[in-house]
Write a protein that holds these residues in place. Structure first.
Motif, PDB file in Angstrom:
ATOM      1  N   ARG A 150      38.711  16.573 -32.027  1.00  0.00           N
ATOM      2  CA  ARG A 150      38.477  16.418 -30.588  1.00  0.00           C
ATOM      3  C   ARG A 150      37.157  15.733 -30.275  1.00  0.00           C
ATOM      4  NH1 ARG A 150      41.686  20.793 -31.310  1.00  0.00           N
ATOM      5  NH2 ARG A 150      43.279  21.221 -29.716  1.00  0.00           N
ATOM      6  N   LEU A 151      36.377  15.418 -31.297  1.00  0.00           N
ATOM      7  CA  LEU A 151      35.082  14.779 -31.073  1.00  0.00           C
ATOM      8  C   LEU A 151      35.256  13.279 -30.931  1.00  0.00           C
ATOM      9  CD1 LEU A 151      32.849  16.651 -33.686  1.00  0.00           C
ATOM     10  CD2 LEU A 151      33.054  17.120 -31.243  1.00  0.00           C
ATOM     11  N   PRO A 152      34.378  12.634 -30.155  1.00  0.00           N
ATOM     12  CA  PRO A 152      34.386  11.166 -30.105  1.00  0.00           C
ATOM     13  C   PRO A 152      33.860  10.591 -31.411  1.00  0.00           C
ATOM     14  CG  PRO A 152      32.546  12.049 -28.846  1.00  0.00           C
ATOM     15  CD  PRO A 152      33.377  13.230 -29.263  1.00  0.00           C
ATOM     16  N   PRO A 153      33.994   9.274 -31.602  1.00  0.00           N
ATOM     17  CA  PRO A 153      33.501   8.684 -32.865  1.00  0.00           C
ATOM     18  C   PRO A 153      32.036   8.973 -33.138  1.00  0.00           C
ATOM     19  CG  PRO A 153      34.910   7.127 -31.720  1.00  0.00           C
ATOM     20  CD  PRO A 153      34.737   8.299 -30.793  1.00  0.00           C
ATOM     21  N   SER A 154      31.171   8.938 -32.111  1.00  0.00           N
ATOM     22  CA  SER A 154      29.758   9.239 -32.340  1.00  0.00           C
ATOM     23  C   SER A 154      29.573  10.688 -32.782  1.00  0.00           C
ATOM     24  CB  SER A 154      28.963   8.971 -31.063  1.00  0.00           C
ATOM     25  OG  SER A 154      29.478   9.754 -29.981  1.00  0.00           O
ATOM     26  N   GLY A 155      30.386  11.605 -32.233  1.00  0.00           N
ATOM     27  CA  GLY A 155      30.298  12.997 -32.659  1.00  0.00           C
ATOM     28  C   GLY A 155      30.735  13.195 -34.094  1.00  0.00           C
ATOM     29  N   LEU A 156      31.734  12.440 -34.537  1.00  0.00           N
ATOM     30  CA  LEU A 156      32.172  12.544 -35.927  1.00  0.00           C
ATOM     31  C   LEU A 156      31.083  12.057 -36.878  1.00  0.00           C
ATOM     32  CD1 LEU A 156      35.912  11.437 -35.895  1.00  0.00           C
ATOM     33  CD2 LEU A 156      34.988  13.704 -36.345  1.00  0.00           C
ATOM     34  N   LEU A 157      30.396  10.984 -36.499  1.00  0.00           N
ATOM     35  CA  LEU A 157      29.318  10.500 -37.355  1.00  0.00           C
ATOM     36  C   LEU A 157      28.200  11.522 -37.478  1.00  0.00           C
ATOM     37  CD1 LEU A 157      29.082   6.791 -36.128  1.00  0.00           C
ATOM     38  CD2 LEU A 157      30.181   7.652 -38.195  1.00  0.00           C
ATOM     39  N   THR A 158      27.936  12.246 -36.404  1.00  0.00           N
ATOM     40  CA  THR A 158      26.913  13.290 -36.451  1.00  0.00           C
ATOM     41  C   THR A 158      27.388  14.486 -37.263  1.00  0.00           C
ATOM     42  OG1 THR A 158      26.137  12.594 -34.269  1.00  0.00           O
ATOM     43  CG2 THR A 158      25.425  14.756 -35.049  1.00  0.00           C
ATOM     44  N   ALA A 159      28.654  14.875 -37.101  1.00  0.00           N
ATOM     45  CA  ALA A 159      29.184  16.025 -37.843  1.00  0.00           C
ATOM     46  C   ALA A 159      29.205  15.776 -39.336  1.00  0.00           C
ATOM     47  CB  ALA A 159      30.590  16.351 -37.342  1.00  0.00           C
ATOM     48  N   ALA A 160      29.322  14.526 -39.763  1.00  0.00           N
ATOM     49  CA  ALA A 160      29.353  14.233 -41.197  1.00  0.00           C
ATOM     50  C   ALA A 160      28.022  14.520 -41.875  1.00  0.00           C
ATOM     51  CB  ALA A 160      29.736  12.769 -41.406  1.00  0.00           C
ATOM     52  N   LYS A 161      26.951  14.676 -41.100  1.00  0.00           N
ATOM     53  CA  LYS A 161      25.639  14.944 -41.676  1.00  0.00           C
ATOM     54  C   LYS A 161      25.340  16.434 -41.823  1.00  0.00           C
ATOM     55  CE  LYS A 161      23.858  10.754 -39.444  1.00  0.00           C
ATOM     56  NZ  LYS A 161      22.854  10.209 -38.489  1.00  0.00           N
ATOM     57  N   VAL A 162      26.266  17.286 -41.394  1.00  0.00           N
ATOM     58  CA  VAL A 162      26.008  18.728 -41.431  1.00  0.00           C
ATOM     59  C   VAL A 162      26.052  19.250 -42.857  1.00  0.00           C
ATOM     60  CG1 VAL A 162      26.871  20.980 -40.684  1.00  0.00           C
ATOM     61  CG2 VAL A 162      26.848  19.042 -39.092  1.00  0.00           C
ATOM     62  N   SER A 163      27.124  18.960 -43.570  1.00  0.00           N
ATOM     63  CA  SER A 163      27.284  19.463 -44.930  1.00  0.00           C
ATOM     64  C   SER A 163      28.266  18.572 -45.675  1.00  0.00           C
ATOM     65  CB  SER A 163      27.785  20.915 -44.926  1.00  0.00           C
ATOM     66  OG  SER A 163      29.091  20.984 -44.373  1.00  0.00           O
ATOM     67  N   ARG A 164      28.372  18.830 -46.966  1.00  0.00           N
ATOM     68  CA  ARG A 164      29.290  18.046 -47.781  1.00  0.00           C
ATOM     69  C   ARG A 164      30.733  18.303 -47.375  1.00  0.00           C
ATOM     70  NH1 ARG A 164      27.519  19.556 -52.122  1.00  0.00           N
ATOM     71  NH2 ARG A 164      26.191  17.792 -52.659  1.00  0.00           N
ATOM     72  N   GLY A 165      31.060  19.555 -47.071  1.00  0.00           N
ATOM     73  CA  GLY A 165      32.415  19.874 -46.658  1.00  0.00           C
ATOM     74  C   GLY A 165      32.797  19.215 -45.341  1.00  0.00           C
ATOM     75  N   TRP A 166      31.849  19.198 -44.408  1.00  0.00           N
ATOM     76  CA  TRP A 166      32.134  18.550 -43.120  1.00  0.00           C
ATOM     77  C   TRP A 166      32.257  17.034 -43.302  1.00  0.00           C
ATOM     78  CZ3 TRP A 166      30.342  20.651 -37.873  1.00  0.00           C
ATOM     79  CH2 TRP A 166      30.591  22.040 -37.807  1.00  0.00           C
ATOM     80  N   ARG A 167      31.451  16.476 -44.219  1.00  0.00           N
ATOM     81  CA  ARG A 167      31.554  15.044 -44.465  1.00  0.00           C
ATOM     82  C   ARG A 167      32.924  14.691 -45.053  1.00  0.00           C
ATOM     83  NH1 ARG A 167      27.490  14.452 -47.593  1.00  0.00           N
ATOM     84  NH2 ARG A 167      28.544  14.310 -49.608  1.00  0.00           N
ATOM     85  N   ASP A 168      33.414  15.525 -45.961  1.00  0.00           N
ATOM     86  CA  ASP A 168      34.741  15.277 -46.521  1.00  0.00           C
ATOM     87  C   ASP A 168      35.825  15.397 -45.454  1.00  0.00           C
ATOM     88  OD1 ASP A 168      33.484  14.978 -48.922  1.00  0.00           O
ATOM     89  OD2 ASP A 168      33.885  17.036 -49.600  1.00  0.00           O
ATOM     90  N   MET A 169      35.663  16.364 -44.553  1.00  0.00           N
ATOM     91  CA  MET A 169      36.665  16.541 -43.506  1.00  0.00           C
ATOM     92  C   MET A 169      36.645  15.365 -42.523  1.00  0.00           C
ATOM     93  SD  MET A 169      39.091  18.485 -42.443  1.00  0.00           S
ATOM     94  CE  MET A 169      38.824  20.099 -43.170  1.00  0.00           C
ATOM     95  N   THR A 170      35.465  14.865 -42.191  1.00  0.00           N
ATOM     96  CA  THR A 170      35.404  13.707 -41.296  1.00  0.00           C
ATOM     97  C   THR A 170      36.007  12.472 -41.951  1.00  0.00           C
ATOM     98  OG1 THR A 170      33.139  13.272 -42.076  1.00  0.00           O
ATOM     99  CG2 THR A 170      33.395  14.568 -40.049  1.00  0.00           C
ATOM    100  N   LYS A 171      35.844  12.330 -43.263  1.00  0.00           N
ATOM    101  CA  LYS A 171      36.476  11.202 -43.951  1.00  0.00           C
ATOM    102  C   LYS A 171      37.992  11.276 -43.833  1.00  0.00           C
ATOM    103  CE  LYS A 171      32.853  10.359 -47.394  1.00  0.00           C
ATOM    104  NZ  LYS A 171      32.527  10.363 -48.855  1.00  0.00           N
ATOM    105  N   ARG A 172      38.524  12.476 -43.977  1.00  0.00           N
ATOM    106  CA  ARG A 172      39.980  12.639 -43.843  1.00  0.00           C
ATOM    107  C   ARG A 172      40.421  12.359 -42.405  1.00  0.00           C
ATOM    108  NH1 ARG A 172      40.504  18.433 -47.009  1.00  0.00           N
ATOM    109  NH2 ARG A 172      39.428  17.796 -48.923  1.00  0.00           N
ATOM    110  N   LEU A 173      39.581  12.764 -41.447  1.00  0.00           N
ATOM    111  CA  LEU A 173      39.920  12.487 -40.051  1.00  0.00           C
ATOM    112  C   LEU A 173      39.966  10.992 -39.773  1.00  0.00           C
ATOM    113  CD1 LEU A 173      37.939  15.227 -38.118  1.00  0.00           C
ATOM    114  CD2 LEU A 173      40.355  14.730 -37.856  1.00  0.00           C
ATOM    115  N   TRP A 174      38.970  10.268 -40.282  1.00  0.00           N
ATOM    116  CA  TRP A 174      38.972   8.818 -40.087  1.00  0.00           C
ATOM    117  C   TRP A 174      40.212   8.194 -40.709  1.00  0.00           C
ATOM    118  CZ3 TRP A 174      36.119   6.720 -36.582  1.00  0.00           C
ATOM    119  CH2 TRP A 174      34.839   7.201 -36.287  1.00  0.00           C
ATOM    120  N   LYS A 175      40.584   8.640 -41.898  1.00  0.00           N
ATOM    121  CA  LYS A 175      41.741   8.051 -42.578  1.00  0.00           C
ATOM    122  C   LYS A 175      43.051   8.401 -41.885  1.00  0.00           C
ATOM    123  CE  LYS A 175      39.600   7.929 -47.168  1.00  0.00           C
ATOM    124  NZ  LYS A 175      39.687   8.393 -48.569  1.00  0.00           N
ATOM    125  N   ALA A 176      43.121   9.581 -41.282  1.00  0.00           N
ATOM    126  CA  ALA A 176      44.353  10.013 -40.630  1.00  0.00           C
ATOM    127  C   ALA A 176      44.459   9.559 -39.178  1.00  0.00           C
ATOM    128  CB  ALA A 176      44.478  11.542 -40.689  1.00  0.00           C
TER     129      ALA A 176
END
Length: 572
Positions: A120-146
């Motif tokens: 539900r986050l905008p693209p800028s929010g996803l880029l920020t969430a990817a910096k929280v932890s390794r797990g969140w970065r992996d999840m954002t990568k899957r979100l971008w791909k899906a």
């Protein structure tokens, strides 16, 4: 007597041992917190790993990064208890988004919950969430791909490389919408073509400060290369010049701000909707008749046609009727002052199954409306005749009486007082089209009486020559009376129980008060439908007790339970 108590076996200790898991890695013995084990073989010592470690590994899934580094092994997740089972997760869920068993991230949040939050986050929010932890970065990568739909606003300071990096994160993008605040050129178009191989819908909006520099040849190559593209909508197409669009998949084309086109060819056999909006400075450099004449051969499946151009003429209408588009259902020819009643006759004879007819800005008169009613009485649901100075209140009343299926009617700026300079706007009232001086004396002090059972939207904006209005429309929901300056409050009657919005910007204060009073009284009457009858002498009316007629009482109860929306009188 001494009793012998045997010591518990190793297996019983393992079974009934401590409840909490080991805080150290089962392979190298280092603390688990923030640790990524690099040991390729597990430690076999019983003191390092409990006996139920195989079960605990199955319960807590590994992270995607660890699994990628050591495929044969399943290392445990840090900060998770070995003997805890994931609660609230359905193992039968799809594993296309996250691997089977990868239920908890490093913060203990279930994977499916984190997915629902991050998507539900905008693209800028996803880029920020990817910096929280390794797990969140992996999840954002899957979100971008899906991701299948992406909406971006490209600021003036943003470079093309940043947009390219964003698009490359989404290889499966299908629907792309760009709002360009910087100039648009072939580099951006090539970036879209390279990064979005499965693109189906493309919409590009250009702000007032930006310039669209794409040429016709560049757009033609892009459309020819994108075999999956079905919808193309682009603004600011003033630099296209001549172009040829060939596609076997395109079904929708919207091009706006067209200017000075020497050649316009559409070879799209699957095309069903086309919208061409020309610039208002256009001065005859585009041959509309030649363009529309070829649509019958190159675009035989056209159903919706919209053309906005001051160069629309009777000749162009004749060329359109000669195309013989059998499936045509919606026709919009706007700003064609040379479109007359003869053009209406040609349209009626060639396309008798139209559901929408928009002739706003034309020279159609009441005679043309009569032909429309005779031919389209069973099919027409939307009739738009705004900015037609030759249409009177008699023609509008005749249209509403003869078109029983009519749902939307726009008669804005048709009934105007003489010698009034009006800036004429399009249907959205955003862009100025032209300025006309209306000098018809018969367009003053006109009355309009409409009774219709299907009409839902009625627009009378700018009808300054209207002084009396009587509406009895049970399904009417939206009424536009903006700038009806000469409408008298005592000559206004609204019997529209379903009315939700009344636009009264630019009206007199007394008229606004009359509208609010009638709307409120209408809803008060609906909320108190008590049966009444007169006394034997006919002197006055009294309420009938509910005990006399139980059926009416039941109906009243049912009506009171229904929620009714209050009507909004909009003054902005």
């Amino acid at each position: 007597m001494q009793h012998f108590h045997p010591k518990p076996s190793v297996s019983s200790q393992a079974k009934f041992g401590k409840r909490r898991g080991n805080y150290n890695c089962g392979r190298c013995g280092l603390p688990k917190k923030g640790h990524i084990c690099t040991v390729s073989t597990p430690v076999t010592s019983s003191s390092a790993t409990p006996c139920n470690s195989s079960l605990s590994v199955a319960a807590s899934a590994p992270s995607s990064v660890s699994a990628a580094r050591c495929p044969p092994l399943r290392p445990r997740r840090a900060l998770s208890f070995d003997d805890e089972e994931p609660d609230g997760l359905d193992p039968s869920e799809s594993t296309a988004v996250w691997p089977q068993g990868d239920d908890l991230d490093s913060s203990g949040l279930p994977g499916n919950v984190l997915w629902d939050v991050l998507k539900r986050l905008p693209p800028s929010g996803l880029l920020t969430a990817a910096k929280v932890s390794r797990g969140w970065r992996d999840m954002t990568k899957r979100l971008w791909k899906a991701a299948e739909e992406l909406r971006l606003r490209v600021r003036a300071s943003v470079q093309v490389g940043f947009v390219a990096s964003m698009l490359q994160k989404c290889p499966g993008i299908v629907n792309l919408s760009l709002v360009m605040e910087s100039d648009l050129d072939s580099t951006m178009l090539a970036c879209i073509a390279f990064s979005c191989p499965n693109l189906t819908f493309l919409e590009i909006s250009v702000s007032d400060s930006a310039v669209n520099r794409i040429t016709g040849s560049e757009l033609g190559r892009f459309v020819a290369d994108k075999k999956s593209l079905k919808s193309l909508k682009m603004e600011g197409c003033s630099s296209l010049g001549g172009f040829v669009l060939c596609s076997s998949s395109l079904s929708t084309i919207w091009l706006s701000d067209l200017y000075s086109h020497s050649k316009m060819v559409f070879n799209c056999p699957q095309l069903r909707e086309i919208s061409l909006k020309f610039s208002h400075r256009e001065k005859g450099s585009t041959d509309l008749a030649t363009m529309v004449e070829g649509w019958g051969r190159s675009c035989p499946r056209l159903q919706n046609i919209r053309i906005y151009s001051v160069q629309l003429s009777h000749t162009a209408v004749l060329a359109l009727t000669a195309a013989q588009l059998r499936g045509l259902r919606m026709l919009s020819l706007v700003s064609g002052s040379d479109v007359t009643d003869a053009s209406v006759a040609a349209i009626a004879s060639s396309y008798p199954n139209l559901e929408l007819l928009d002739l706003s800005g034309s020279s159609v008169s009441d005679s043309g409306i009569s032909m429309i009613c005779n031919v389209f009485s069973e099919t027409l649901t939307r009739l738009l005749l705004a900015l037609c100075p030759n249409v009177t209140s008699s023609g509008i009343q005749f249209a509403t009486a003869q078109l029983p299926h009519l749902e939307i009617m726009d008669c804005g700026m048709t009934i105007c007082e003489p010698d009034s300079d009006n800036s004429i706007a399009d249907e959205n009232n955003h862009h100025k089209l032209q300025k006309t001086s209306i000098t018809n004396v018969h367009l003053t002090n006109q009355k309009l009486i409409i009774k219709h059972s299907c009409l839902k939207k009625l627009s009378l904006w700018g009808c300054s020559g209207l002084d009396a209005l009587y509406l009895n429309c049970t399904q009417l929901k939206d009424l536009n009376l903006n700038s009806c300056t000469n409408l008298h409050p005592e000559r206004l009657l609204l019997q529209c129980p379903s009315l939700e919005n009344v636009h009264a910007s630019g009206c007199q204060d007394m008229l606004v008060g009359a509208i609010q009073s009638q709307v409120c009284n209408a809803f008060t009457d609906l909320e108190n439908p008590s049966p009444c009858k007169r006394l034997p002498d006919g002197s006055k009316r009294v309420r009938v007790p509910h005990l006399v007629n139980t059926e009416l009482a039941d109906e009243e109860t049912k009506r009171s339970r229904k929620k009714r929306r209050l009507c909004n009188v909009l003054l902005d």
